[in-house]
Write a protein that holds these residues in place. Structure first.
Motif, PDB file in Angstrom:
ATOM      1  N   ALA A  84      44.256  25.753  30.843  1.00  0.00           N
ATOM      2  CA  ALA A  84      45.564  26.316  30.325  1.00  0.00           C
ATOM      3  C   ALA A  84      45.551  27.479  29.886  1.00  0.00           C
ATOM      4  O   ALA A  84      46.702  28.235  30.092  1.00  0.00           O
ATOM      5  N   VAL A  85      44.452  28.200  29.411  1.00  0.00           N
ATOM      6  CA  VAL A  85      44.349  29.679  28.962  1.00  0.00           C
ATOM      7  C   VAL A  85      44.665  30.392  30.013  1.00  0.00           C
ATOM      8  O   VAL A  85      45.238  31.478  30.064  1.00  0.00           O
ATOM      9  N   LEU A  86      43.887  30.001  31.317  1.00  0.00           N
ATOM     10  CA  LEU A  86      44.005  30.858  32.459  1.00  0.00           C
ATOM     11  C   LEU A  86      45.437  30.680  33.070  1.00  0.00           C
ATOM     12  O   LEU A  86      45.765  31.635  33.950  1.00  0.00           O
ATOM     13  N   GLY A  87      46.235  29.770  32.782  1.00  0.00           N
ATOM     14  CA  GLY A  87      47.641  29.672  33.225  1.00  0.00           C
ATOM     15  C   GLY A  87      48.541  30.429  32.227  1.00  0.00           C
ATOM     16  O   GLY A  87      49.773  30.119  32.121  1.00  0.00           O
ATOM     17  N   ARG A  88      47.817  31.278  31.053  1.00  0.00           N
ATOM     18  CA  ARG A  88      48.770  31.927  30.264  1.00  0.00           C
ATOM     19  C   ARG A  88      49.435  31.270  29.243  1.00  0.00           C
ATOM     20  O   ARG A  88      50.465  31.789  28.984  1.00  0.00           O
ATOM     21  N   ARG A  89      48.707  30.208  28.708  1.00  0.00           N
ATOM     22  CA  ARG A  89      48.998  29.614  27.608  1.00  0.00           C
ATOM     23  C   ARG A  89      48.610  30.200  26.395  1.00  0.00           C
ATOM     24  O   ARG A  89      47.126  29.767  26.199  1.00  0.00           O
ATOM     25  N   ASN A  90      48.904  30.740  25.692  1.00  0.00           N
ATOM     26  CA  ASN A  90      48.281  31.459  24.430  1.00  0.00           C
ATOM     27  C   ASN A  90      47.796  30.500  23.566  1.00  0.00           C
ATOM     28  O   ASN A  90      46.793  30.729  22.742  1.00  0.00           O
ATOM     29  N   TRP A  91      48.504  29.242  23.092  1.00  0.00           N
ATOM     30  CA  TRP A  91      48.168  28.530  22.251  1.00  0.00           C
ATOM     31  C   TRP A  91      46.943  27.744  22.509  1.00  0.00           C
ATOM     32  O   TRP A  91      46.204  27.111  21.752  1.00  0.00           O
ATOM     33  N   ALA A  92      46.444  27.538  23.998  1.00  0.00           N
ATOM     34  CA  ALA A  92      45.496  26.856  24.428  1.00  0.00           C
ATOM     35  C   ALA A  92      43.997  27.425  23.943  1.00  0.00           C
ATOM     36  O   ALA A  92      42.964  26.750  23.745  1.00  0.00           O
ATOM     37  N   ARG A  93      43.999  28.772  23.503  1.00  0.00           N
ATOM     38  CA  ARG A  93      42.643  29.432  23.079  1.00  0.00           C
ATOM     39  C   ARG A  93      42.360  28.918  21.675  1.00  0.00           C
ATOM     40  O   ARG A  93      41.353  28.657  21.296  1.00  0.00           O
ATOM     41  N   TRP A  94      43.682  28.366  21.080  1.00  0.00           N
ATOM     42  CA  TRP A  94      43.160  27.832  19.565  1.00  0.00           C
ATOM     43  C   TRP A  94      42.724  26.384  19.631  1.00  0.00           C
ATOM     44  O   TRP A  94      42.003  25.896  19.057  1.00  0.00           O
ATOM     45  N   VAL A  95      43.233  25.705  20.888  1.00  0.00           N
ATOM     46  CA  VAL A  95      42.797  24.300  20.887  1.00  0.00           C
ATOM     47  C   VAL A  95      41.302  24.484  21.571  1.00  0.00           C
ATOM     48  O   VAL A  95      40.529  23.757  21.174  1.00  0.00           O
ATOM     49  N   LEU A  96      40.888  25.478  22.295  1.00  0.00           N
ATOM     50  CA  LEU A  96      39.531  25.399  22.585  1.00  0.00           C
ATOM     51  C   LEU A  96      38.731  25.896  21.197  1.00  0.00           C
ATOM     52  O   LEU A  96      37.525  25.404  21.353  1.00  0.00           O
ATOM     53  N   LEU A  97      39.213  26.662  20.426  1.00  0.00           N
ATOM     54  CA  LEU A  97      38.416  26.885  19.246  1.00  0.00           C
ATOM     55  C   LEU A  97      38.133  25.557  18.407  1.00  0.00           C
ATOM     56  O   LEU A  97      36.976  25.226  18.139  1.00  0.00           O
ATOM     57  N   LEU A  98      39.226  24.759  18.462  1.00  0.00           N
ATOM     58  CA  LEU A  98      38.889  23.499  17.874  1.00  0.00           C
ATOM     59  C   LEU A  98      38.113  22.404  18.511  1.00  0.00           C
ATOM     60  O   LEU A  98      37.151  21.753  17.883  1.00  0.00           O
ATOM     61  N   LEU A  99      38.047  22.742  19.755  1.00  0.00           N
ATOM     62  CA  LEU A  99      37.008  21.666  20.551  1.00  0.00           C
ATOM     63  C   LEU A  99      35.614  22.126  20.486  1.00  0.00           C
ATOM     64  O   LEU A  99      35.004  21.426  20.610  1.00  0.00           O
ATOM     65  N   LEU A 100      35.603  23.508  20.414  1.00  0.00           N
ATOM     66  CA  LEU A 100      34.052  23.956  20.223  1.00  0.00           C
ATOM     67  C   LEU A 100      33.748  23.633  19.003  1.00  0.00           C
ATOM     68  O   LEU A 100      32.345  23.253  18.942  1.00  0.00           O
ATOM     69  N   ALA A 101      34.466  23.624  18.001  1.00  0.00           N
ATOM     70  CA  ALA A 101      33.968  23.145  16.651  1.00  0.00           C
ATOM     71  C   ALA A 101      33.647  21.876  16.727  1.00  0.00           C
ATOM     72  O   ALA A 101      32.722  21.347  16.083  1.00  0.00           O
TER      73      ALA A 101
END
Length: 187
Positions: free
Chosen positions: A115-132
């Motif tokens: 989703a991040v590579l599809g240029r969805r800016n919000w997805a990197r915040w979800v990645l942060l939560l998933l990594l946590a």
């Protein structure tokens, strides 16, 4: 078309005139801007992180007999007086549940990286939560999937390397150049 006398039945009407040339018409295929080097590097780090985690899971799966034997001893010590069937079932539930939890977290991270590579800016915040969330899942699974001895240290090193690679990739996704690319609308 009805038959008309006069011999004009073989003629077809002329096609309509072609439209004139225009420089204001949009191109038929939109131009896509290339992915910046920073985002490509972040993607590579994430993929290497996935590879490290999946290598550990593959190794755990291939050594499942020895892991299950070790887990039967752990569960047997925790539930003294239980019959062998229930101890074996509990060990299998713990083993397969740990593998499933790690696979689920990895699959979710891969989906949101897409989703991040599809240029969805919000997805990197979800990645942060998933990594946590990945850290406590690893800690819980390490109690059941990490064998003792040198093999266990390799598992811990691979998981640690995977977490460091993912964290580095996440940091790159939050740098201003990546943020500008994510916020820019595709042309």
């Amino acid at each position: 078309m009805a038959f008309q006398p006069g011999g004009d039945e073989g003629r077809l009407p002329a096609p309509p005139p072609r439209p004139g040339l225009s420089y204001s018409a949009p191109p038929p295929i939109p131009v896509t801007s290339p992915v910046p080097r920073l985002v490509r590097t972040a993607r590579t780090l994430w993929v290497l992180s996935f590879a490290a985690g999946l290598a550990v899971l593959l190794g755990s799966f291939l050594a499942r007999d020895s892991n299950l034997q070790r887990l039967r001893g752990v569960v047997g010590d925790m539930a003294a007086g239980s019959d062998a069937g229930s101890v074996g079932t509990a060990a299998e539930i713990v083993f397969w549940g740990s593998i499933a939890a790690l696979l689920l977290v990895t699959a979710l991270e891969a989906a949101f990286l897409g989703a991040v590579l599809g240029r969805r800016n919000w997805a990197r915040w979800v990645l942060l939560l998933l990594l946590a969330a990945h850290v406590p899942v690893l800690l819980l699974a390490s109690a059941f999937l990490v064998p003792s001895g040198a093999e266990g240290s390799y598992v811990v090193m691979a998981w640690g390397a995977g977490l460091l690679l993912a964290a580095a990739g996440l940091v790159l996704l939050f740098l201003p150049a990546a943020g500008a690319w994510l916020k820019r609308k595709p042309a």
